[in-house]
Scaffold this motif. Structure first.
Motif, PDB file in Angstrom:
ATOM      1  N   ARG A 102      47.949  10.656  -0.458  1.00  0.00           N
ATOM      2  CA  ARG A 102      46.863  10.934   0.754  1.00  0.00           C
ATOM      3  C   ARG A 102      45.760   9.432  -0.121  1.00  0.00           C
ATOM      4  NH1 ARG A 102      45.485  16.172   3.647  1.00  0.00           N
ATOM      5  NH2 ARG A 102      45.018  16.385   1.135  1.00  0.00           N
ATOM      6  N   GLY A 103      45.011   9.332  -0.743  1.00  0.00           N
ATOM      7  CA  GLY A 103      44.269   8.858  -1.206  1.00  0.00           C
ATOM      8  C   GLY A 103      44.455   8.130  -1.481  1.00  0.00           C
ATOM      9  N   SER A 104      45.893   7.503  -2.452  1.00  0.00           N
ATOM     10  CA  SER A 104      46.007   6.217  -2.764  1.00  0.00           C
ATOM     11  C   SER A 104      46.291   6.093  -1.537  1.00  0.00           C
ATOM     12  CB  SER A 104      46.840   6.520  -3.578  1.00  0.00           C
ATOM     13  OG  SER A 104      46.756   6.786  -4.835  1.00  0.00           O
ATOM     14  N   ALA A 105      47.116   5.728  -0.379  1.00  0.00           N
ATOM     15  CA  ALA A 105      46.960   4.820   1.371  1.00  0.00           C
ATOM     16  C   ALA A 105      45.911   4.578   1.785  1.00  0.00           C
ATOM     17  CB  ALA A 105      48.377   6.350   1.522  1.00  0.00           C
ATOM     18  N   HIS A 106      44.648   6.131   1.522  1.00  0.00           N
ATOM     19  CA  HIS A 106      43.582   5.816   2.369  1.00  0.00           C
ATOM     20  C   HIS A 106      42.724   4.534   1.616  1.00  0.00           C
ATOM     21  CE1 HIS A 106      39.043   6.014   2.788  1.00  0.00           C
ATOM     22  NE2 HIS A 106      39.956   6.425   4.288  1.00  0.00           N
ATOM     23  N   GLU A 107      42.680   4.271   0.298  1.00  0.00           N
ATOM     24  CA  GLU A 107      42.185   3.148  -0.123  1.00  0.00           C
ATOM     25  C   GLU A 107      42.397   1.951   0.038  1.00  0.00           C
ATOM     26  OE1 GLU A 107      39.215   2.839  -1.571  1.00  0.00           O
ATOM     27  OE2 GLU A 107      38.952   5.338  -1.902  1.00  0.00           O
TER      28      GLU A 107
ATOM     29  N   ASP B 108      55.511  -1.417  -4.081  1.00  0.00           N
ATOM     30  CA  ASP B 108      56.850  -0.203  -4.318  1.00  0.00           C
ATOM     31  C   ASP B 108      56.718   1.022  -5.270  1.00  0.00           C
ATOM     32  OD1 ASP B 108      59.419   0.451  -4.635  1.00  0.00           O
ATOM     33  OD2 ASP B 108      59.928  -1.225  -4.684  1.00  0.00           O
ATOM     34  N   SER B 109      56.602   2.364  -5.547  1.00  0.00           N
ATOM     35  CA  SER B 109      56.341   3.047  -4.108  1.00  0.00           C
ATOM     36  C   SER B 109      54.910   3.207  -4.009  1.00  0.00           C
ATOM     37  CB  SER B 109      57.607   3.325  -3.804  1.00  0.00           C
ATOM     38  OG  SER B 109      57.376   4.675  -5.138  1.00  0.00           O
ATOM     39  N   ILE B 110      54.425   4.050  -2.990  1.00  0.00           N
ATOM     40  CA  ILE B 110      53.376   4.575  -2.844  1.00  0.00           C
ATOM     41  C   ILE B 110      53.314   6.417  -3.702  1.00  0.00           C
ATOM     42  CG2 ILE B 110      53.906   6.558  -0.754  1.00  0.00           C
ATOM     43  CD1 ILE B 110      50.542   4.514  -1.682  1.00  0.00           C
ATOM     44  N   GLN B 111      54.653   6.495  -3.694  1.00  0.00           N
ATOM     45  CA  GLN B 111      54.404   7.790  -4.707  1.00  0.00           C
ATOM     46  C   GLN B 111      54.466   7.410  -6.630  1.00  0.00           C
ATOM     47  OE1 GLN B 111      56.084   7.799  -2.448  1.00  0.00           O
ATOM     48  NE2 GLN B 111      56.103   9.495  -0.918  1.00  0.00           N
ATOM     49  N   THR B 112      54.219   6.711  -6.606  1.00  0.00           N
ATOM     50  CA  THR B 112      53.896   6.195  -8.350  1.00  0.00           C
ATOM     51  C   THR B 112      52.208   5.949  -8.492  1.00  0.00           C
ATOM     52  OG1 THR B 112      54.391   3.700  -8.291  1.00  0.00           O
ATOM     53  CG2 THR B 112      55.992   5.412  -8.175  1.00  0.00           C
ATOM     54  N   LEU B 113      51.563   5.582  -7.520  1.00  0.00           N
ATOM     55  CA  LEU B 113      50.067   5.159  -7.595  1.00  0.00           C
ATOM     56  C   LEU B 113      49.611   6.808  -7.767  1.00  0.00           C
ATOM     57  CD1 LEU B 113      49.915   2.380  -4.955  1.00  0.00           C
ATOM     58  CD2 LEU B 113      50.385   2.477  -7.328  1.00  0.00           C
ATOM     59  N   HIS B 114      48.315   6.371  -8.353  1.00  0.00           N
ATOM     60  CA  HIS B 114      47.220   7.120  -8.625  1.00  0.00           C
ATOM     61  C   HIS B 114      45.917   6.338  -8.753  1.00  0.00           C
ATOM     62  CE1 HIS B 114      45.730   6.248 -12.769  1.00  0.00           C
ATOM     63  NE2 HIS B 114      47.323   5.396 -12.156  1.00  0.00           N
TER      64      HIS B 114
END
Length: 474
Positions: free
Chosen positions: A197-202, A176-182
């Motif tokens: 895209r990169g965070s979700a792929h990993e 929570d949430s994918i937009q905060t990851l890097h």
């Protein structure tokens, strides 16, 4: 020192351009290009990869490890296809404050404790927007503070992956949430196309390898779509939208993509002081505030996936000032309303289109199936003629451009649901001789309508004659 190369990436479609422009040539979005640093091309040759043996298996061997993980929240499990599949990735989107975090925290608590005979599942809740104490305060308000859910606050994908990449990895992970990851390998800011895209792929790759279910929360844009590139929706296995109007207490969880279940199911929740409560019978709740015989009101018997749902459709036809008549539609397709108004005018002679027309689906539900055409037409005729539809009658049917009423699917299920709620009659399309009367659902006053002229006869109106209007009080 060589200057770092930059590119401009569209935040809607992910297209890349060498220079900035006000409009994306790929998707047509305005002011969506953001400057990002281009990644250096890999100098590794194609022959440096490690050869691996590929094992093949047949389709008949479904292992026991792929049994669905049931949360015990019936409405949530229904939309997910009967439970969470191990190794799958789910994306949940919705407006800010609609209840995404509340729903997932309740689902995580239910999974970790085991409800309704379901086995307990080890669950991790990772927040990039709130601290651990803030999540605990929300859990205390929801009454799930004693659930054995592991909490963490992190935004670095490398740290999250290193923590989860182990043999005893948790079975369910909530992000929570994918937009905060890097990713530290990318120089762009969190929330950009490359980072999302990169965070979700990993994370998805790790979920497939370790077999845990990944639940991702996604922000939405002002148009109501999940923010970021559409490739994110293609990467995950299931996409769920959390819908609802803040003016209503109802919340709708709708599946728009599901590789392991139907894509037309919905789950209905009610927002309360202690969180989201399930609504096992949404028809009774949507019709709870309905009055008796009121002009401009019709009850539509619809289908949401495998579940029949009865909702009230309200129409208001008011005199229009000089100029273009106004159309206001809530919960339905405005283009389809324009089509029905044109058919009523051209085929039946009812000049309703010259007035202001307001259409509303009560309860905050959004209807997408064409079977609501006949109910909308009945509400419009009722509002124009001031003749109410019988209060114990449900209506459904699709209208063609020539004015004919076409049959719709699962008519027996619609009638059965109406009979459970005490309705005695139905206005519906003509059925074939094979259907008989076995599926009437206990309704005794069923009227088959083959053309809009038959609908006008129910209001004592003849085709070609304008509907009389009652004088408005001054």
């Amino acid at each position: 020192m060589a200057r770092a190369q930059t590119r401009f990436v569209c935040q809607q479609c992910g297209a890349s351009f060498p220079k900035w422009a006000g409009r994306c040539e790929s998707c047509g979005g305005w002011n969506t290009l953001v400057e990002e640093e281009a990644r250096a091309a890999s100098t590794r040759g194609t022959g440096g990869g490690k050869a691996r043996k590929v094992d093949f298996a047949d389709l008949s061997g479904v292992g026991q490890s792929l049994q669905r993980r049931v949360s015990g929240i019936t409405e949530f499990d229904r939309v997910a296809g009967g439970g969470l599949v191990p190794g799958s990735a789910l994306l949940i989107g919705g407006d800010p404050g609609i209840g995404k975090s509340t729903l997932l925290l309740q689902a995580a608590a239910a999974l970790s404790t085991g409800r309704q005979g379901a086995p307990a599942v080890s669950t991790v809740y990772i927040s990039g927007e709130e601290s651990i104490d803030q999540v605990r305060l929300r859990a205390l308000r929801l009454g799930v503070a004693q659930a054995p859910v592991q909490l963490a606050t992190a935004t670095a994908v490398r740290d999250i992956a290193a923590t989860l990449d182990r043999r005893d990895a948790p079975q369910v992970v909530v992000i929570d949430s994918i937009q905060t990851l890097h990713l530290d390998t990318l120089d762009s800011a969190p929330g950009t196309v490359s980072q999302v895209r990169g965070s979700a792929h990993e994370l998805i790759r790790l979920a497939k390898e370790r077999g845990f279910t990944l639940l991702l929360v996604g922000h939405v844009t002002k148009e109501g779509m999940i923010a970021g590139p559409r490739v994110l929706e293609h990467m995950v296995d299931t996409v769920l939208y959390f819908e609802g109007d803040r003016g209503h207490q109802f919340r709708i969880l709708r599946a728009v993509k599901n590789r392991f279940g139907p894509t037309d199911e919905i789950g209905v929740f009610e927002m309360t002081d202690s969180g989201l409560a399930e609504v096992p019978n949404p028809s009774a709740l949507f019709l709870a505030e309905r009055r008796g015989e009121v002009a401009g009101s019709a009850v539509f018997a619809g289908m949401e996936g495998t579940r029949p749902v009865l909702v009230e459709i309200q129409a208001l036809v008011a005199p229009s000032p000089p100029g273009t008549p106004r159309r206001a539609v809530i919960g339905w397709d405005g283009n389809r309303l324009a089509m029905i108004l044109a058919v009523l005018d051209a085929r039946c002679g009812l000049s309703i289109g010259a007035n202001d027309v307001y259409l509303n689906v009560a309860g905050g539900l959004r209807i997408g199936e064409p079977a609501a055409d006949l109910a909308v037409a009945a509400a419009l005729i009722s509002a124009s003629s001031q003749a109410p539809v019988p209060a114990d009658t449900v209506i459904f049917g699709e209208i063609g451009l020539s004015g004919e009423v076409r049959p719709v699917t699962q008519a027996e299920a619609r009638l059965k649901e109406a009979g459970k709620l005490g309705f005695a009659g139905a206005w519906m399309p003509r059925r074939g001789a094979k259907s008989g009367r076995a599926g009437d659902g206990g309704l005794t006053a069923i009227r088959e309508i083959a053309h809009l002229g038959d609908l006008l006869a129910r209001f004592d109106l003849a085709p070609g004659r304008a509907a009389p209007r009652r004088a408005l009080p001054r």
